[in-house]
Structures are given as structure tokens and as C-alpha cells.
Design a protein around this motif. Structure first.
Motif, PDB file in Angstrom:
ATOM      1  N   LEU A   1      -5.816 -30.256  32.632  1.00 28.08           N
ATOM      2  CA  LEU A   1      -6.614 -30.603  31.334  1.00 28.08           C
ATOM      3  C   LEU A   1      -8.001 -29.578  31.462  1.00 28.08           C
ATOM      4  O   LEU A   1      -8.658 -29.768  32.228  1.00 28.08           O
ATOM      5  CB  LEU A   1      -7.144 -32.240  31.442  1.00 28.08           C
ATOM      6  CG  LEU A   1      -7.384 -32.797  29.946  1.00 28.08           C
ATOM      7  CD1 LEU A   1      -7.591 -34.263  30.003  1.00 28.08           C
ATOM      8  CD2 LEU A   1      -8.802 -32.141  29.439  1.00 28.08           C
ATOM      9  N   PHE A   2      -7.811 -28.616  30.597  1.00 27.14           N
ATOM     10  CA  PHE A   2      -8.962 -27.646  30.348  1.00 27.14           C
ATOM     11  C   PHE A   2      -9.963 -28.094  29.226  1.00 27.14           C
ATOM     12  O   PHE A   2      -9.643 -28.132  28.208  1.00 27.14           O
ATOM     13  CB  PHE A   2      -8.165 -26.370  30.144  1.00 27.14           C
ATOM     14  CG  PHE A   2      -9.112 -25.147  30.330  1.00 27.14           C
ATOM     15  CD1 PHE A   2     -10.437 -25.157  30.651  1.00 27.14           C
ATOM     16  CD2 PHE A   2      -8.868 -24.067  29.478  1.00 27.14           C
ATOM     17  CE1 PHE A   2     -11.022 -24.040  30.943  1.00 27.14           C
ATOM     18  CE2 PHE A   2      -9.559 -22.796  29.590  1.00 27.14           C
ATOM     19  CZ  PHE A   2     -10.617 -22.706  30.146  1.00 27.14           C
ATOM     20  N   ARG A   3     -11.028 -28.309  29.701  1.00 29.35           N
ATOM     21  CA  ARG A   3     -12.082 -28.810  28.884  1.00 29.35           C
ATOM     22  C   ARG A   3     -12.941 -27.610  28.321  1.00 29.35           C
ATOM     23  O   ARG A   3     -13.600 -27.000  29.267  1.00 29.35           O
ATOM     24  CB  ARG A   3     -12.955 -30.031  29.480  1.00 29.35           C
ATOM     25  CG  ARG A   3     -14.292 -30.464  28.536  1.00 29.35           C
ATOM     26  CD  ARG A   3     -13.658 -31.248  27.238  1.00 29.35           C
ATOM     27  NE  ARG A   3     -14.820 -31.970  26.729  1.00 29.35           N
ATOM     28  CZ  ARG A   3     -14.850 -32.785  25.696  1.00 29.35           C
ATOM     29  NH1 ARG A   3     -13.629 -33.234  25.328  1.00 29.35           N
ATOM     30  NH2 ARG A   3     -15.776 -33.421  25.203  1.00 29.35           N
ATOM     31  N   VAL A   4     -12.928 -27.068  27.017  1.00 22.11           N
ATOM     32  CA  VAL A   4     -13.573 -25.781  26.697  1.00 22.11           C
ATOM     33  C   VAL A   4     -14.681 -26.590  25.852  1.00 22.11           C
ATOM     34  O   VAL A   4     -14.801 -27.154  24.891  1.00 22.11           O
ATOM     35  CB  VAL A   4     -12.651 -25.212  25.803  1.00 22.11           C
ATOM     36  CG1 VAL A   4     -13.390 -23.871  25.296  1.00 22.11           C
ATOM     37  CG2 VAL A   4     -11.499 -24.612  26.805  1.00 22.11           C
ATOM     38  N   ASP A   5     -16.103 -25.870  26.066  1.00 21.68           N
ATOM     39  CA  ASP A   5     -17.124 -26.027  25.132  1.00 21.68           C
ATOM     40  C   ASP A   5     -17.917 -24.834  25.498  1.00 21.68           C
ATOM     41  O   ASP A   5     -18.946 -24.833  26.004  1.00 21.68           O
ATOM     42  CB  ASP A   5     -18.015 -27.287  25.868  1.00 21.68           C
ATOM     43  CG  ASP A   5     -18.974 -27.719  24.962  1.00 21.68           C
ATOM     44  OD1 ASP A   5     -18.877 -28.118  23.677  1.00 21.68           O
ATOM     45  OD2 ASP A   5     -20.175 -27.694  25.178  1.00 21.68           O
ATOM     46  N   SER A   6     -17.646 -24.031  24.470  1.00 22.97           N
ATOM     47  CA  SER A   6     -18.297 -22.758  24.701  1.00 22.97           C
ATOM     48  C   SER A   6     -17.870 -21.950  23.063  1.00 22.97           C
ATOM     49  O   SER A   6     -17.310 -21.861  22.309  1.00 22.97           O
ATOM     50  CB  SER A   6     -17.296 -21.649  25.309  1.00 22.97           C
ATOM     51  OG  SER A   6     -17.773 -20.222  25.419  1.00 22.97           O
ATOM     52  N   PRO A   7     -19.328 -20.887  22.630  1.00 19.69           N
ATOM     53  CA  PRO A   7     -19.591 -20.490  21.427  1.00 19.69           C
ATOM     54  C   PRO A   7     -18.853 -19.146  21.777  1.00 19.69           C
ATOM     55  O   PRO A   7     -18.828 -18.220  20.882  1.00 19.69           O
ATOM     56  CB  PRO A   7     -20.943 -20.543  21.176  1.00 19.69           C
ATOM     57  CG  PRO A   7     -21.439 -20.297  22.637  1.00 19.69           C
ATOM     58  CD  PRO A   7     -20.535 -21.321  23.578  1.00 19.69           C
ATOM     59  N   GLY A   8     -18.464 -18.618  22.862  1.00 21.03           N
ATOM     60  CA  GLY A   8     -17.924 -17.395  23.088  1.00 21.03           C
ATOM     61  C   GLY A   8     -18.851 -16.562  23.963  1.00 21.03           C
ATOM     62  O   GLY A   8     -19.614 -16.799  24.713  1.00 21.03           O
ATOM     63  N   GLY A   9     -18.707 -15.073  24.006  1.00 21.80           N
ATOM     64  CA  GLY A   9     -19.111 -14.319  25.015  1.00 21.80           C
ATOM     65  C   GLY A   9     -18.458 -13.217  24.999  1.00 21.80           C
ATOM     66  O   GLY A   9     -17.948 -12.538  24.364  1.00 21.80           O
ATOM     67  N   SER A  10     -18.388 -12.591  26.398  1.00 20.91           N
ATOM     68  CA  SER A  10     -17.719 -11.375  27.068  1.00 20.91           C
ATOM     69  C   SER A  10     -16.110 -11.399  26.310  1.00 20.91           C
ATOM     70  O   SER A  10     -15.576 -12.481  26.918  1.00 20.91           O
ATOM     71  CB  SER A  10     -18.102 -11.086  28.230  1.00 20.91           C
ATOM     72  OG  SER A  10     -17.043 -10.299  29.020  1.00 20.91           O
TER      73      SER A  10
END
Length: 596
Positions: free
Chosen positions: A342-351
């Protein structure tokens, strides 16, 4: 002599064994005398600031003392409490916003599931906004059985909006020249520097996103309060409301002070009921999902960068280190007990490169027979979407900011600004493009073409991989890409998301993908560290040389936060103006300052 020596060793060994036994006994005795959960209890939760998605384990905050509950803590506690006959209800005091739309929806789902088990839930606020909008706070409160506000309080449900700064003219006056490219017209992250108002695509995507959030909130409140959407809209158009007017409009159930709310809760829950803070309950009762086959929980939270995950005390932001998250995914794959991830993703992005590093590990996990289910938090946009798009299934809340399949990059030329300050930077280099990324020089036409070609390459790669991951024709995928952000609800319609919901939905899909029935054990990867390991990390020590053992880096301790708060905003501004060098973030989405 030899016998004496051996006998001495035996005595020492015996004493050592007795000492160890005594320590174990004392530990057991202490554990057995720890406070338990009362036979009749109402859980309490105070929300005064947005809940964090994840607190890195290697931090002073986690090493010493308690930290505020995270989103998962609240969700797990309510799931456990729903099945606990000792728990009679939940009382939440809302002093401030709980977080983004997606966070509020995650909590609303948890509260509704708790109530579906026959438990009562009460929400109380001294005021829903005082000279500011509290639409999001009230949206959360509306999911409870009863909503109370202090007689002197307001219900400021004024709607959903955002403010975007545009600094093109200010940068001209300062002597800063943006040389930025983007793919494509909806990629609005650079507009703050290159425009003085909304472009039509920027206005279009922002208006649609806010409209989607408003419609979701309208439906949620009307269903919870037994009102029509028209009645709720009329109330919002009339707001800010006094508590008395909100009572007339059936937005609240009573005008009560805290002591009166507590008395009502006690009357409803029954004589002898105790109150216990939700985080204490979770500590004593334990989390759900602790038995059975293992489902690994991996967090991908923060701005994406190469290297290790860490917290920047100057910017006040956590970074999602591609090396750290990739290592956690590899560990989960290598662990024979793990049946799904279960991969919980909470990111606006980046590299871009770091995003691709993580995406590759998601792909490899699936190739090795470990299903990967992504659960999206506040946002999974741009690089945040990149790391999610190869999962077996993607789950988002209706309000999750997602998509933004696009790229931007370039530099800020600050030579004129420094000249105004009396500082002259004179770059020297050996090689035709040695000074290409110097902030003292503009791109040459050839260098500008190279930057544009790089953006084209990244965009082509992003959209091709997204199409393959989502099993969509490239042409169809590119119609919904172009750097545009979507709400989770709209993203599902466009084929970017599979289902709407939070942790429980993602866990259900993980069990289905792994063909598991019954109970499962949700285990955090990387595993929690002890205090000694945390301190070693914070002091810069590294244990072992196996790259697969890389875990999350440090976070600033809570006592230092007030000291750093005033410098963080200035630091972030300096980074954006190019006065402070930082890793180039090319897969990043604009994160609107939404007020609601």
C-alpha cells in the motif's frame, strides 16, 4: 586456579541471567500496570492545526515525547474504536482546519464508518471562523451526529476560493528575469514569475478545480444535514452567519458552551463514562490490522528530490528522497511475508530523475508478484503522479489534487538585482556551456534551445509512461495531460484514478489484488527505529554500507519550530527567486493557497 576461574565465570553468568530476568520481570510488571481503556469511554480529539500525513521516524520529535496524531492515526483509532464495545462515542473540538479537502474527506469517511457501528459522534467549536472562512472545518463537522457552536460564535461558511500571487512586474523592478519553459499551457507553476494575472488556461483549470471541490462539499453537507443542495448553497451565499442564524438554517444543532456540550455528551453516553484522548486510546488499544498476511505500508510524502528523505529546517518542508522511498519499496519486495504494498502518496512533485527512480521500483514490485495499490492524500500531482502511475490501482479522495502531467524548468537571471545592490558576479568557465546554469547570465539562443529540448524530452517520456501505466492510448492521455491539475473526482472520469476513497478502500483493493481474505497485518516500511538509531541519524552517522538499508532522514524538533518560523518564508522566497540554489524541480504542480 582453573576451577576457581571457571567457577567465577559461572557465578558472573548466573548473576547476569538473574539481572536480565529481573529486568524482564520489571518490564512485564510495568506493562501490566499501564493504564488501560476504561469500560465506558468517549474518545476526545482536539484539532487546532492541519493534521500531518506522516511524521518521519528519524526525528527528534519521534525520539522524544509525543507528536500530534497523523491522518492515519485518526483513521486507525476510529476503525479500532468502532469495533470496541467500551467506546460509546467521539467528541471532537474543532479549533482550526484539519487540513486539505482530501484530508477532511478522509476524516469524514472515518467518522461515518464509526457512526455506522452505532457509535455517537459530536463536533464542537467555539466558532467556525472569526474574520476568516471556516468552510472546510464545518464540512468536517457536518459528518457528525450533532454540531454545536458557542453562543457568541459564528459559522463562516463562505465557500471555496484561492489567491495566487503574480510577481512579473515586481521582478522587473527588482532586476530579476525569469527564463522558464513549461509543457504545456496548463502548467501554471511558473506563472507567478512570468505573468501579472491568470492566463486563460490557468483560470480555466483553477476555476474547474474549485468548482469541483465546492460541489463535493455542497453534496456532503446537504446529505449529512438532511438539507437540499439549494438550501446549503443559499446558506453559504448568506454567510458569514451568526450562531443563531446558523441554528435557524439547521447547520448546527445547538448553541452551547464547552461545559454544556460535555454535560450533554455525558447524559447521552451514560453514567460513569470516562473521557480519553484519541491518541491515548490508540496507544493503549493498539492499531487494527495486526494479524495475518502482511501488507506493507510505504509513504511517499513531500517534495520529491534525489537522495535521502529529510526535513529542511529553513523551508519547513519535508522532502521525499527518491533513494529512501525506493529502498523501502525494495525492502517490502524482498520480505517474503509481504503479499502486497500500500503506497501512500502525498506529493506535489519535484525531481524528474528521483520520480523515475521511485516509479521503477513500483514497476519492479509488480514484476516480482507484489501488487502495488496507491492511496493518494492531499495531492499526487506532477512528480507525485509520476511515482503513482505504474501501480496496479490508484485510489484518491474526491478532493485530491492530482494529474498535472507536465514539466517546467529553467533559471532566474539575477545579475541586474545584484548590480542594484552593488554586487558583481563574474562567471568564468572552460567549455562552451560551462556557465549555462549561472544565474548571472542569460541563456544563449543555443542554450535556450537545449533547455526547450530537455522539456520536450521529459514531457514525451512522462506522457508515454503514464499512458502505458494507465493502459490508455497516448493520444487520449495527452488530452488530459498538458500540465493540468484535476480534482480526484474529475481525475477518475478522465481515467487517471481508479476509485475514490482513502486508506480503507486502498487496503481492500490490496487484499483483492493479493487474493487475501480475512485479517491482514499492515506493517510500515521502513521499520521504526529506536531512539539510539534516530540520534545517530540526526548526528550524521550512517550504520552499514548497504544502500537497501537507507531510511528516512531527520526532522526538526518541535521546540525549534517557533524560532525558525519567521525565516522559513523568506528562505522559500529566496529559493524561488534563484538567490539560494536548490535541486532543480521540474515535475512540480502549483499548490493553490485554497481558502475554505
Amino acid at each position: 586456579m582453573k576451577r576457581f576461574f571457571i567457577g567465577s565465570l559461572a557465578v558472573v553468568g548466573g548473576i547476569s541471567l538473574l539481572f536480565v530476568a529481573a529486568i524482564v520481570g520489571l518490564a512485564y510488571l510495568a506493562a501490566s500496570h499501564r493504564p488501560g481503556v476504561p469500560d465506558s469511554v468517549v474518545l476526545e480529539l482536539d484539532i487546532s492545526e492541519p493534521l500531518r500525513e506522516h511524521v518521519p521516524e528519524a526525528s527528534l520529535t519521534s525520539a522524544f515525547g509525543e507528536h500530534a496524531p497523523t491522518v492515519r492515526d485518526v483513521v486507525d483509532a476510529l476503525e479500532r474504536a468502532g469495533e470496541d464495545g467500551r467506546v460509546k462515542g467521539l467528541l471532537v473540538r474543532l479549533e482550526g482546519p484539519a487540513g486539505s479537502t482530501a484530508v477532511v474527506q478522509e476524516l469524514r469517511d472515518a467518522v461515518k464508518a464509526f457512526r455506522s457501528r452505532g457509535k455517537k459522534a459530536w463536533a464542537y467549536a467555539d466558532t467556525f471562523g472569526e474574520g476568516t472562512s471556516a468552510t472546510g472545518t464545518y464540512y468536517l463537522a457536518s459528518a457528525f451526529d450533532a454540531v454545536y457552536v458557542q453562543p457568541s460564535g459564528d459559522v463562516s461558511v463562505t465557500g471555496v476560493g484561492q489567491e495566487t500571487p503574480f510577481a512579473r512586474d515586481a521582478l522587473v523592478k527588482l532586476g530579476v528575469k525569469p527564463q522558464m519553459g513549461k509543457r504545456h499551457e496548463y502548467k501554471a507553476a511558473v506563472n507567478t514569475f512570468t505573468e501579472q494575472t491568470y492566463t486563460e488556461p490557468h483560470r480555466e483549470e483553477s476555476t474547474r478545480y474549485l468548482t469541483s471541490i465546492f460541489e463535493q462539499m455542497l453534496r456532503g453537507v446537504s446529505e449529512a444535514r438532511g438539507l437540499t443542495p439549494e438550501q446549503v448553497r443559499a446558506a453559504l451565499d448568506e454567510a458569514p452567519l451568526t450562531g443563531a442564524r446558523a441554528l435557524e438554517l439547521k447547520l448546527v444543532d445547538g448553541l452551547l458552551y464547552r461545559d454544556e456540550v460535555l454535560a450533554k455528551v455525558k447524559d447521552t453516553a451514560g453514567e460513569g463514562v470516562k473521557r480519553l484522548y484519541l491518541e491515548k486510546y490508540l496507544e493503549r488499544a493498539g492499531r487494527p490490522h495486526t494479524k495475518g498476511p502482511v501488507v506493507a505500508l510505504v509513504y511517499g510524502a513531500g517534495t520529491i528530490s534525489r537522495g535521502r528523505s529529510e526535513s529542511n529546517p529553513m523551508s519547513g518542508e519535508d522532502t521525499l528522497g527518491g533513494e529512501t522511498v525506493a529502498a523501502a519499496l525494495r525492502k517490502a519486495v524482498e520480505d517474503e511475508r509481504v503479499r502486497a504494498i500500500l503506497f501512500r502518496v502525498d506529493s506535489p512533485g519535484g525531481s524528474y530523475v528521483a520520480s523515475d527512480t521511485v516509479r521503477r521500483e513500483v514497476q519492479r514490485a509488480r514484476e516480482k508478484g507484489k501488487p502495488v495499490i496507491v492511496s493518494m492524500g492531499t495531492y499526487a500531482a506532477s512528480g507525485g503522479y509520476f511515482i503513482a502511475m505504474d501501480a496496479d490501482r490508484i485510489v484518491a479522495q474526491p478532493g485530491t489534487l492530482t494529474g498535472s502531467i507536465g514539466v517546467y524548468g529553467g533559471k532566474m537571471v539575477t545579475a541586474e538585482l545584484w548590480a542594484k545592490l552593488g554586487v558583481s558576479w563574474e562567471p568564468l568557465g572552460v567549455g562552451k556551456n560551462a556557465t549555462m546554469y549561472s544565474s548571472s547570465l542569460e541563456f544563449t539562443p543555443e542554450q535556450h534551445a537545449k533547455n526547450e529540448a530537455s522539456l520536450d524530452r521529459v514531457y514525451e517520456d512522462f506522457t508515454a509512461k503514464a499512458a502505458a501505466g494507465r493502459k490508455l492510448p497516448v493520444e487520449k492521455l495527452r488530452e488530459v495531460a498538458r500540465g493540468r491539475v484535476w480534482s480526484g473526482e474529475d481525475a477518475r472520469e478522465k481515467g487517471l484514478v481508479d476509485e475514490l476513497g482513502g486508506f480503507p478502500v486502498a487496503l481492500r483493493l490490496a487484499k483483492e489484488a493479493a487474493k487475501l481474505e480475512g485479517e491482514v497485518r499492515v506493517e510500515l516500511f521502513p521499520k521504526e527505529k529506536g531512539t539510539a538509531e534516530v540520534l545517530a541519524d540526526l548526528l550524521g552517522e550512517r550504520r552499514g554500507d548497504n544502500s537497501d538499508d537507507v531510511e528516512a532522514g531527520g526532522s526538526v524538533a518541535a521546540p525549534l519550530r517557533p524560532v525558525l518560523a519567521r525565516t522559513q518564508a523568506l528562505y522559500r522566497l529566496a529559493v524561488r527567486l534563484g538567490l539560494v540554489e536548490e535541486r532543480q524541480h521540474v515535475l512540480a504542480a502549483p499548490v493553490p493557497d485554497t481558502t475554505w
